[in-house]
Motif scaffolding. Sequence first.
Motif, short mmCIF file in Angstrom:
data_model
loop_
_atom_site.label_atom_id
_atom_site.label_comp_id
_atom_site.label_asym_id
_atom_site.label_seq_id
_atom_site.Cartn_x
_atom_site.Cartn_y
_atom_site.Cartn_z
N ALA A 186 -34.96 -2.82 -8.62
CA ALA A 186 -33.82 -2.16 -9.25
C ALA A 186 -32.53 -2.47 -8.52
O ALA A 186 -31.48 -2.72 -9.13
N ASP A 187 -32.58 -2.49 -7.18
CA ASP A 187 -31.38 -2.82 -6.41
C ASP A 187 -30.98 -4.28 -6.60
O ASP A 187 -29.79 -4.61 -6.65
N ALA A 188 -31.97 -5.16 -6.70
CA ALA A 188 -31.65 -6.57 -6.96
C ALA A 188 -30.97 -6.73 -8.31
O ALA A 188 -30.01 -7.50 -8.45
N LEU A 189 -31.43 -6.00 -9.31
CA LEU A 189 -30.86 -6.11 -10.65
C LEU A 189 -29.42 -5.62 -10.68
O LEU A 189 -28.54 -6.29 -11.24
N VAL A 190 -29.13 -4.48 -10.07
CA VAL A 190 -27.76 -3.97 -10.10
C VAL A 190 -26.85 -4.84 -9.23
O VAL A 190 -25.67 -5.03 -9.56
N THR A 191 -27.39 -5.43 -8.17
CA THR A 191 -26.61 -6.37 -7.37
C THR A 191 -26.27 -7.60 -8.19
O THR A 191 -25.15 -8.14 -8.10
N ALA A 192 -27.19 -8.06 -9.01
CA ALA A 192 -26.93 -9.20 -9.89
C ALA A 192 -25.86 -8.86 -10.92
O ALA A 192 -24.99 -9.69 -11.22
N GLU A 193 -25.91 -7.66 -11.46
CA GLU A 193 -24.88 -7.23 -12.43
C GLU A 193 -23.50 -7.22 -11.76
O GLU A 193 -22.51 -7.66 -12.35
N LEU A 194 -23.46 -6.71 -10.54
CA LEU A 194 -22.20 -6.69 -9.79
C LEU A 194 -21.74 -8.12 -9.50
O LEU A 194 -20.54 -8.43 -9.64
N ALA A 195 -22.66 -9.00 -9.15
CA ALA A 195 -22.30 -10.39 -8.86
C ALA A 195 -21.68 -11.07 -10.08
O ALA A 195 -20.70 -11.83 -9.94
N LEU A 196 -22.20 -10.80 -11.26
CA LEU A 196 -21.63 -11.42 -12.46
C LEU A 196 -20.19 -10.96 -12.71
O LEU A 196 -19.34 -11.75 -13.12
N ILE A 197 -19.93 -9.68 -12.45
CA ILE A 197 -18.56 -9.19 -12.57
C ILE A 197 -17.65 -9.91 -11.57
O ILE A 197 -16.54 -10.33 -11.90
N LEU A 198 -18.15 -10.08 -10.36
CA LEU A 198 -17.36 -10.74 -9.32
C LEU A 198 -17.15 -12.22 -9.63
O LEU A 198 -16.08 -12.77 -9.36
N PHE A 199 -18.14 -12.87 -10.20
CA PHE A 199 -17.98 -14.28 -10.58
C PHE A 199 -16.92 -14.43 -11.67
O PHE A 199 -16.18 -15.42 -11.71
N SER A 200 -16.86 -13.45 -12.56
CA SER A 200 -15.81 -13.48 -13.58
C SER A 200 -14.43 -13.38 -12.92
O SER A 200 -13.49 -14.09 -13.31
N GLN A 201 -14.31 -12.50 -11.92
CA GLN A 201 -13.06 -12.40 -11.17
C GLN A 201 -12.76 -13.71 -10.44
O GLN A 201 -11.60 -14.15 -10.38
N ALA A 202 -13.80 -14.33 -9.88
CA ALA A 202 -13.61 -15.58 -9.15
C ALA A 202 -13.06 -16.67 -10.06
O ALA A 202 -12.16 -17.44 -9.67
N ARG A 203 -13.58 -16.77 -11.27
CA ARG A 203 -13.11 -17.80 -12.19
C ARG A 203 -11.63 -17.59 -12.52
O ARG A 203 -10.87 -18.56 -12.64
#
Length: 236
Positions: free
Chosen positions: A192-209
């Motif tokens: 569960a923690d890995a999944l929510v970390t992945a969701e957070l990472a996708l948001i951050l990758f959008s910011q990075a782009r």
Amino acid sequence: MSQFTWFSARGPALREAQLDRRARLPAPAALDRRPLGEQRLVVLDLETSGLDTKRDQVLSIGAVVIEHGAIDLGQQFECTLQRADHRLNASVLIHGLAPSAIAAGSEPAEALLAFMEFVGDSPLLAFHAAFDQRMLARALKQSLGQRLRHPFFDVAELAPLLCPQAKIPRGGLDDWTRHFGLQVHQRHHASADALVTAELALILFSQARRQQLDSLLVLQERLSGWRRRQRAHQLA
């Protein structure tokens, strides 16, 4: 041919099939300038018997894959490791893994081989990645005689780097999930923690782009500068 082959006089004893699997593990891919949307990344979370990276043990591994710019729910990993010498302690109140579940887990060498086969040559992401990196590296060395060489990215560093306006300089996973309104179904559960970390990472990758930081190599370079500034600020 013998069923068992000793890795070395001081290393772990591995069966011949395990030695073959270990030999076939791919080397980590070099970081490059491919867009983030073209990367395969493995988001990892570990539950451990405590926070001492020199004494405590990995009890469970949860991981999910980000590929083609999305979480691929068809690529998930979850495993509890068997620890014959594990004793009930206060950490069970956090991770919820009873001694019976740990006793029924997978042999550590088998679990770690399966996980590294799942990882392949992909970079790894975690929240407060330094802890997971040290714990995984020690487990691999003890159980497989294998050195961990895969690059790790720390989502806890990426978040304040890419979203300074949030003013959460040293926030935990709960702080950032609240900030972005993410739902956490079960905290301190590896998958569960890995999944929510992945969701957070996708948001951050959008910011990075949006900030023209659209590759792991560029992100690594920006992180290096950010760390230097953080150290200088702390010493000032």
